[in-house]
Design a protein around this motif. Structure first.
Motif, PDB file in Angstrom:
ATOM      1  N   GLY A 124       0.803  -1.211   0.000  1.00 54.92           N
ATOM      2  CA  GLY A 124       0.000   0.000   0.000  1.00 54.92           C
ATOM      3  C   GLY A 124       0.835   1.260   0.000  1.00 54.92           C
ATOM      4  N   VAL A 125       1.875   1.284   0.818  1.00 58.02           N
ATOM      5  CA  VAL A 125       2.743   2.463   0.899  1.00 58.02           C
ATOM      6  C   VAL A 125       3.500   2.662  -0.411  1.00 58.02           C
ATOM      7  CG1 VAL A 125       4.741   3.484   2.067  1.00 58.02           C
ATOM      8  CG2 VAL A 125       2.964   2.357   3.409  1.00 58.02           C
ATOM      9  N   LEU A 126       3.968   1.579  -1.010  1.00 58.09           N
ATOM     10  CA  LEU A 126       4.684   1.681  -2.287  1.00 58.09           C
ATOM     11  C   LEU A 126       3.801   2.313  -3.359  1.00 58.09           C
ATOM     12  CD1 LEU A 126       6.476  -1.797  -2.346  1.00 58.09           C
ATOM     13  CD2 LEU A 126       7.606   0.422  -2.191  1.00 58.09           C
ATOM     14  N   TYR A 127       2.573   1.821  -3.480  1.00 56.63           N
ATOM     15  CA  TYR A 127       1.680   2.354  -4.507  1.00 56.63           C
ATOM     16  C   TYR A 127       1.163   3.742  -4.162  1.00 56.63           C
ATOM     17  CZ  TYR A 127       1.235  -1.128  -8.150  1.00 56.63           C
ATOM     18  OH  TYR A 127       1.481  -1.929  -9.235  1.00 56.63           O
ATOM     19  N   LEU A 128       0.944   4.005  -2.869  1.00 57.59           N
ATOM     20  CA  LEU A 128       0.474   5.333  -2.487  1.00 57.59           C
ATOM     21  C   LEU A 128       1.562   6.369  -2.747  1.00 57.59           C
ATOM     22  CD1 LEU A 128      -2.200   6.327  -1.435  1.00 57.59           C
ATOM     23  CD2 LEU A 128      -1.295   6.226   0.891  1.00 57.59           C
ATOM     24  N   GLY A 129       2.810   5.990  -2.494  1.00 61.14           N
ATOM     25  CA  GLY A 129       3.923   6.883  -2.827  1.00 61.14           C
ATOM     26  C   GLY A 129       3.971   7.156  -4.316  1.00 61.14           C
TER      27      GLY A 129
END
Length: 350
Positions: free
Chosen positions: A36-41
């Protein structure tokens, strides 16, 4: 070198380099939260780029063609497969597979992308590409065998292959909308996939690490998932799905090389045999050529273009002569001969 090949190779380098960095982050947050953090970034970074571009490009004819209502089903399927399921499976696989071997296993994405393009979406296939894909499959089998435990199945390697299948589906669905704005496509995908994955992770009780670690994951996602996807969509527009997947097979080599340097991993002998097989397969892809007499049917669409042999149309607005530019346009029927890829203008039968 053809611009589509450049886009595909640059996308491959960015995505491949993200794998060892993601490996260093796996132990610091649960896989679904990290995805989630990878894609949100990726989504937040590209949204900022989208806004900055809008401020610079004020002329209507310079604006890229946006997604339409007809694109929504294809795009939604791509987000679900490649933005949600794929990253989650990759993070699960990285829990038990070394970064260097995981990087090479990701070559299966190109294989599965091409198989889907050929047999499901009916894109043309050449013998040279098929042989190259067989070499890459053999390499993937060797890597999976190397990762197998003494008893039982290599679940980590299978999870990564599952991620590759999800991205293969994603790539073929994204091709359907590749004439649209690649920055909009990648930004929306990152925001939706990141929000969904991170929400699932938090609902499952995940906690995020310190802010610097979250920021690092976001930067990795922006470069390895966001910018890479923008370039990948551009490559799809120029090369078609199977060829883009073939060139994208260079991604694992960037990741594997960086893993050896960054993480100090010592690969086994099967790793080097697999690397040689994959290298031979990619060489066959890079040296493939395809040309014959073909007919373009009448076609109406919109995308960024120059007035080349395929774009000899008039304008119904005052054109300032700037190229490339984007607007809806009509292609008249045309028959000619030249070397080509199955791009957005060459989706004919053989």
């Amino acid at each position: 070198m053809h611009p589509g090949v450049v886009y595909a190779l640059l996308a491959a380098m960015l995505f491949g380099a993200s794998t060892p960095f993601a490996k260093t982050l796996v132990g610091q947050m649960p896989p679904v939260a990290l995805a989630g953090v990878l894609y949100l970034g990726s989504g937040i970074g590209l949204l900022a780029c989208y806004g900055a571009r809008a401020l610079v490009q004020r002329k209507a004819q310079g604006q890229p063609i946006r997604l339409t209502r007809a694109d929504v089903p294809w795009f939604a399927g791509a987000v679900a497969a490649g933005g949600i399921a794929g990253p989650l499976l990759l993070m699960v696989g990285l829990l038990s597979v070394s970064a260097s071997s995981a990087s090479l296993l990701l070559n299966m994405e190109g294989v599965l992308t091409s198989l889907l393009a050929w047999f499901v979406f009916k894109e043309n296939v050449d013998r040279r590409i098929v042989i190259g894909m067989l070499l890459i499959v053999a390499a993937g089998v060797l890597l999976a065998f190397e990762q197998a435990p003494l008893a039982g199945l290599p679940w980590g390697a299978l999870a990564i292959v599952g991620a590759c299948l999800c991205w293969g589906i994603d790539n073929n669905l994204t091709r359907k909308v590749s004439a649209s704005d690649p920055l909009q496509i990648a930004a929306a995908k990152g925001l939706v996939a990141g929000t969904v994955n991170l929400s699932i992770g938090l609902a499952m009780g995940a906690t995020l690490p310190a802010a610097p670690t979250v920021l690092l994951a976001g930067v990795v996602g922006f470069c390895g998932y966001g910018l890479s996807l923008v370039l990948f969509v551009l490559a799809l527009r120029h090369l078609g799905t199977a060829r883009t997947g073939a060139y994208f097979s260079a991604a694992p080599f960037a990741g594997a090389a960086l893993s050896l340097v960054l993480l100090g991993e010592v690969p086994g002998p099967l790793f080097w045999i697999a690397a040689a097989l994959m290298g031979a397969g990619i060489w066959l892809h890079l040296t493939e050529s395809h040309g014959h007499q073909h007919t373009h049917e009448a076609l109406a669409h919109g995308h960024s273009h120059r007035h080349d042999a395929h774009h000899q149309h008039a304008h119904d607005f005052d054109w300032d002569g700037v190229e490339p530019h984007a607007h809806p346009h009509q292609h008249e029927p045309l028959t000619h001969v030249h070397a080509h890829y199955p791009d957005i203008h060459h989706r004919h039968g053989h």
